[in-house]
Design a protein around this motif. Structure first.
Motif, PDB file in Angstrom:
ATOM      1  N   ALA A   1      74.977  15.261  59.533  1.00 25.60           N
ATOM      2  CA  ALA A   1      76.368  15.663  59.321  1.00 25.60           C
ATOM      3  C   ALA A   1      76.593  16.202  57.913  1.00 25.60           C
ATOM      4  O   ALA A   1      75.758  16.052  57.021  1.00 25.60           O
ATOM      5  CB  ALA A   1      77.291  14.467  59.559  1.00 25.60           C
TER       6      ALA A   1
ATOM      7  N   ILE B   1      79.677  15.656  55.165  1.00 18.71           N
ATOM      8  CA  ILE B   1      80.768  14.716  54.957  1.00 18.71           C
ATOM      9  C   ILE B   1      81.308  14.868  53.542  1.00 18.71           C
ATOM     10  O   ILE B   1      80.543  14.867  52.579  1.00 18.71           O
ATOM     11  CB  ILE B   1      80.299  13.259  55.189  1.00 18.71           C
ATOM     12  CG1 ILE B   1      79.831  13.080  56.629  1.00 18.71           C
ATOM     13  CG2 ILE B   1      81.389  12.256  54.835  1.00 18.71           C
ATOM     14  CD1 ILE B   1      79.087  11.776  56.880  1.00 18.71           C
TER      15      ILE B   1
ATOM     16  N   LEU C   1      84.652  13.485  57.688  1.00 27.86           N
ATOM     17  CA  LEU C   1      83.648  14.237  58.446  1.00 27.86           C
ATOM     18  C   LEU C   1      84.053  15.698  58.568  1.00 27.86           C
ATOM     19  O   LEU C   1      85.160  16.012  59.010  1.00 27.86           O
ATOM     20  CB  LEU C   1      83.485  13.615  59.834  1.00 27.86           C
ATOM     21  CG  LEU C   1      82.471  14.278  60.766  1.00 27.86           C
ATOM     22  CD1 LEU C   1      81.067  14.192  60.196  1.00 27.86           C
ATOM     23  CD2 LEU C   1      82.529  13.637  62.154  1.00 27.86           C
TER      24      LEU C   1
ATOM     25  N   LEU D   1      84.278   6.506  59.218  1.00 27.61           N
ATOM     26  CA  LEU D   1      84.353   7.948  59.149  1.00 27.61           C
ATOM     27  C   LEU D   1      85.768   8.397  59.529  1.00 27.61           C
ATOM     28  O   LEU D   1      86.352   7.881  60.485  1.00 27.61           O
ATOM     29  CB  LEU D   1      83.350   8.595  60.107  1.00 27.61           C
ATOM     30  CG  LEU D   1      81.864   8.476  59.752  1.00 27.61           C
ATOM     31  CD1 LEU D   1      81.014   8.969  60.911  1.00 27.61           C
ATOM     32  CD2 LEU D   1      81.548   9.263  58.487  1.00 27.61           C
TER      33      LEU D   1
END
Length: 218
Positions: free
Chosen positions: A183, A185, A194, A214
């Motif tokens: 990911a 972030i 996120l 998250l």
């Protein structure tokens, strides 16, 4: 929601993903490990000035084996190339650039990042025989922005993105963005925000592998 099997990005893909977000004209310092690969993924026609704290401005991609210049290295002693217009400066001048706030971005690796932006990237225990924090501490404090690129979990599955770091800290509340093999972030006032997931990764699956909550963008 994508139900296909998650695709974990390779180290090269992680470096390329970081490179794609660096704006034209920025002066950027690259830390040891995956960050050093970022310079390999910036097209030659795109002006990004990579700086190495041992006194190099205009670091280019890693050289082919036949093109290695043994005296041209970065701060981690890896062989580098020099872009057209690049230069060498005194070590003290190099750190004056860093400590004076003239570096637009620093990209570091890490062992842990906390949801408030704390970074641990130089030792995994209090009695580890690492000589010192080194330039990472100066860079984390002096660069205008700090991005961290790292695997999302350890080899045994323990999260590296956590509520608070358990390892000795390199910098407090310094990290602004994190790139992992799962990911992208941001570190926001509310915690981990996120921005992007790798192909096949779902929010719930990612949350299970993250040691803090998250948040999704509004």
């Amino acid at each position: 929601m994508n139900a296909s099997a998650p695709v974990l990005l390779t180290r090269k893909q992680m470096a390329a993903r970081v490179a794609s977000d660096i704006p034209e004209g920025w002066c950027v310092n690259l830390g040891i490990g995956i960050p050093t690969m970022v310079a390999d993924h910036v097209p030659e026609e795109r002006e990004v000035i990579f700086q190495s704290e041992n006194g190099v401005l205009g670091v280019g991609p890693a050289p082919a084996k036949a093109d290695i210049e043994p005296w041209l290295i970065n701060a981690s002693k890896a062989y580098i190339t020099l872009r057209t217009g690049g230069s060498y400066v005194h070590h003290a001048d190099s750190f004056s650039l860093i400590r004076g706030g003239h570096i637009d971005l620093c990209v570091l690796g890490g062992y842990e990042v906390a949801e408030n932006g704390d970074l641990a990237n130089w030792a995994t225990s209090d009695n580890e025989m690492a000589p010192a924090v080194g330039g990472a501490m100066d860079l984390a404090a002096g660069a205008k922005r700090l991005w961290v690129v790292l695997e999302h979990t350890t080899k045994d599955g323990r999260p590296k993105l956590v509520r608070s770091c358990s390892y000795p800290l390199t910098a407090l509340r310094a990290v602004t963005r994190i790139y992992t093999n799962l990911a992208v972030i941001d570190v926001a006032p509310q915690g981990f925000l996120l921005q992007e997931m790798a192909p096949g990764v779902t929010f719930d699956w990612l949350q299970e592998r993250t040691g803090a909550k998250l948040h999704l963008p509004d």
